[in-house]
Scaffold this motif. Structure first.
Motif, short mmCIF file in Angstrom:
data_model
loop_
_atom_site.label_atom_id
_atom_site.label_comp_id
_atom_site.label_asym_id
_atom_site.label_seq_id
_atom_site.Cartn_x
_atom_site.Cartn_y
_atom_site.Cartn_z
N VAL A 99 0.67 -1.35 0.19
CA VAL A 99 0.22 0.27 -0.07
C VAL A 99 1.19 0.71 -0.32
O VAL A 99 1.65 1.75 0.71
N HIS A 100 1.14 1.94 -0.91
CA HIS A 100 1.90 2.93 -1.39
C HIS A 100 1.71 4.24 -0.87
O HIS A 100 2.92 5.05 0.01
N GLN A 101 0.21 4.88 -0.30
CA GLN A 101 -0.07 5.34 0.86
C GLN A 101 -1.15 5.31 1.06
O GLN A 101 -2.28 4.67 0.34
N VAL A 102 -2.32 6.42 1.75
CA VAL A 102 -3.13 6.67 2.52
C VAL A 102 -3.86 7.65 3.17
O VAL A 102 -3.20 8.46 4.09
N VAL A 103 -5.07 7.90 2.79
CA VAL A 103 -5.50 8.95 2.94
C VAL A 103 -5.99 8.93 3.96
O VAL A 103 -6.69 7.99 4.63
N LEU A 104 -5.96 9.78 5.21
CA LEU A 104 -6.00 8.90 6.77
C LEU A 104 -6.39 10.49 7.35
O LEU A 104 -6.15 11.46 7.37
N PHE A 105 -7.38 9.74 8.28
CA PHE A 105 -8.50 10.80 9.55
C PHE A 105 -8.96 9.45 10.36
O PHE A 105 -8.62 8.62 10.51
N THR A 119 -3.96 13.89 15.17
CA THR A 119 -3.06 12.26 15.11
C THR A 119 -3.05 12.61 13.59
O THR A 119 -1.76 12.11 13.41
N ALA A 120 -4.15 12.75 12.62
CA ALA A 120 -3.55 12.37 11.26
C ALA A 120 -1.87 12.99 11.03
O ALA A 120 -1.56 12.77 9.85
N TRP A 121 -2.45 14.50 11.78
CA TRP A 121 -0.67 15.57 10.81
C TRP A 121 -0.19 15.10 11.02
O TRP A 121 1.25 14.91 10.49
N ASN A 122 0.44 14.59 13.04
CA ASN A 122 1.13 14.34 13.32
C ASN A 122 1.87 12.76 12.20
O ASN A 122 3.50 12.76 12.56
N ALA A 123 1.12 12.30 11.86
CA ALA A 123 1.19 11.05 11.55
C ALA A 123 1.96 11.30 10.17
O ALA A 123 2.95 10.70 9.52
N TYR A 124 1.52 11.95 9.68
CA TYR A 124 2.17 12.42 7.85
C TYR A 124 3.44 13.45 8.18
O TYR A 124 3.88 12.92 7.28
N GLN A 125 4.00 13.64 9.55
CA GLN A 125 4.82 14.77 9.95
C GLN A 125 6.16 14.20 10.02
O GLN A 125 6.96 13.48 9.68
N GLN A 126 6.07 12.57 10.44
CA GLN A 126 6.33 10.93 10.55
C GLN A 126 6.63 10.65 9.74
O GLN A 126 7.91 9.81 9.02
N TYR A 127 5.73 10.46 8.25
CA TYR A 127 5.80 9.32 7.45
C TYR A 127 5.07 10.22 6.17
O TYR A 127 4.02 9.72 5.60
N PRO A 128 6.23 11.62 6.08
CA PRO A 128 4.80 12.20 4.57
C PRO A 128 5.05 11.48 3.22
O PRO A 128 4.29 11.87 2.75
N GLU A 129 6.11 10.80 2.76
CA GLU A 129 5.46 9.95 1.68
C GLU A 129 4.98 9.07 1.49
O GLU A 129 3.92 7.86 0.36
N ALA A 365 6.33 20.52 -1.03
CA ALA A 365 6.31 21.60 0.34
C ALA A 365 6.27 21.00 1.89
O ALA A 365 6.73 20.99 2.24
N GLY A 366 5.35 19.36 1.64
CA GLY A 366 4.91 19.73 3.06
C GLY A 366 5.81 18.08 3.18
O GLY A 366 6.39 17.93 4.36
N THR A 367 6.53 17.73 2.55
CA THR A 367 7.61 16.56 2.22
C THR A 367 8.68 17.04 2.99
O THR A 367 9.48 17.17 3.74
N ILE A 368 8.97 18.06 2.37
CA ILE A 368 11.04 18.92 2.66
C ILE A 368 10.66 19.61 4.10
O ILE A 368 11.20 19.23 4.64
N LEU A 369 9.20 20.55 4.59
CA LEU A 369 9.06 20.83 5.64
C LEU A 369 8.89 19.53 6.64
O LEU A 369 9.77 19.99 7.58
N ALA A 370 8.47 18.48 6.38
CA ALA A 370 8.40 17.25 7.52
C ALA A 370 10.20 17.18 7.27
O ALA A 370 9.60 16.22 8.75
N GLU A 371 10.38 16.76 6.37
CA GLU A 371 11.48 16.04 6.37
C GLU A 371 12.53 16.95 7.98
O GLU A 371 13.30 16.89 8.34
N ALA A 372 12.60 18.54 7.08
CA ALA A 372 13.55 19.35 7.88
C ALA A 372 13.07 19.13 9.17
O ALA A 372 13.85 19.15 10.03
#
Length: 376
Positions: A99-105, A119-129, A365-372
């Protein structure tokens, strides 16, 4: 006397186990046999769910499908895993099942959704891809919902959902505090216009999938042609003919197909192949989802069902669109926001790196910021 009671209880348990194991009985017959075995004073608390195929065989079949179709980069377009942090228990499964990506809420259209949105936002910050965060923690009858929607989209969320646009039949959605009476209720019309400016979709629950709720959905689609509305689990308690009618009439309508319902839920009639012609007719507007395995044998069985739909399609080009490309296109089309640009400029000052901000999408942009943020 006590030992006889214990002996009788033991016999009941053994007989009950044999009844449920014996493959010749359907679940109704098994329940009746259990009542007869246990005696008139026994209480049957709940109906036993219809058994699935042999778990070992099902797992092997899924592994074969994953091996065959993992190159499609399957996206789950509808997942409630932010509730109780369920997504953490699925990380290995998603990896194993490609499963390549998941729309999470998480929760939908109620105060508890505010926390699961975070929680969904924090999960995205940890796993942006991996994670595509949506949100639904706003009261659409309150004008303040417009500010919540704007701020969340500016922050970097990719869509709204699952939003209760109408519900009288669902055991869960019909009870949520912030549900709409219909898809044109409250501040929804203004929300449609707002999200269109961000090119963000709204994943909308509408039940029943006929009558006034659908008439109002059609009104929303007609009056807000620039807004992408995704009909959540459009195939649940619906017909291919009705889905065909709606998609043929409204080009801004997309179909979230809950494969697990059509493949495994007895209420569907279990004829998923009936949807294949309409999926091929509108290959650019279908997407597949698990709905976290609601009403069936769990989320992995729902993943299995997505792969079975892909297999039924029998067309690699169409399968790739429905498995990945259609939702990916919606996400990738969203431009980086003013808030993201501001954060990127600050990051450039801190790191000395530079980014071609004029060409960055929200996702990039979101991936760059999350990884940073993870590197701090």
């Amino acid at each position: 006397m006590r030992k006889y009671i214990l002996l009788a209880a033991g016999i009941v348990i053994v007989l009950a186990a044999l009844i449920f194991w014996y493959p010749g009985n359907d679940q109704t017959e098994k329940a009746e046999l259990l009542k007869e075995t246990a005696g008139p004073s026994a209480e049957i608390v709940e109906t036993v769910a219809e058994p699935s195929v042999n778990p070992v065989e099902e797992k092997a079949a899924l592994a074969d499908l994953v091996a065959k179709y993992k190159g499609l980069q399957l996206i789950d377009a509808h997942n409630h895993g932010a509730s109780f942090y369920k997504y953490k228990g699925m990380l290995n499964t998603w990896k194993e099942d490609a499963v390549h990506q998941v729309v999470l809420f998480g929760n939908s259209s109620e105060p508890a959704a505010i926390d699961t949105d975070e929680t969904a936002w924090n999960a995205y910050q940890q796993y942006p891809e991996l994670i595509i965060p949506y949100f639904s923690g706003f009261d659409l009858h309150d004008k303040g919902s417009l500010e919540v929607v704007k701020n969340n989209l500016e922050k970097g969320y990719f869509g709204l959902g699952e939003v209760a646009g109408a519900s009288t039949a669902s055991p869960s959605m019909s009870k949520v505090a912030w549900k709409a009476n219909d898809p044109m209720d409250g501040y929804l019309p203004q929300i449609y216009d707002l999200i269109a400016a961000y090119k963000a979709p709204i994943l909308m629950h509408v039940d029943p999938p006929n009558g006034m709720p659908v008439a109002k959905l059609e009104e929303a689609l007609a009056k807000h042609p620039g807004t992408i509305i995704i009909f959540a689990h459009i195939n649940a308690y619906n017909t291919p003919e009705e889905v065909d009618r709606l998609l043929g009439k409204y080009p801004n309508l997309y179909a979230d197909f809950f494969a697990g319902f059509s493949v495994y839920n007895p209420d569907s009639g279990k004829h998923p192949e009936l949807y294949i012609p309409v999926m091929k007719k509108y290959p650019n507007r279908f997407m597949l989802s698990t709905d976290s395995g609601y009403g069936i044998g769990g989320e992995e069985q729902a993943i299995d069902a997505m792969y079975r739909m892909i297999d039924l399609l029998g067309d690699s080009a169409v399968a790739r669109k429905i498995a990945h490309d259609n939702l990916a296109a919606i996400i990738e089309a969203q431009p980086a926001t003013v808030t993201q640009m501001k954060a990127l400029r600050k990051l450039e000052q801190q790191t000395g790196k530079s980014y071609d901000k004029a060409k960055l999408s929200k996702a990039e942009a979101g991936t760059i910021l999350a990884e940073a943020a993870k590197g701090e």
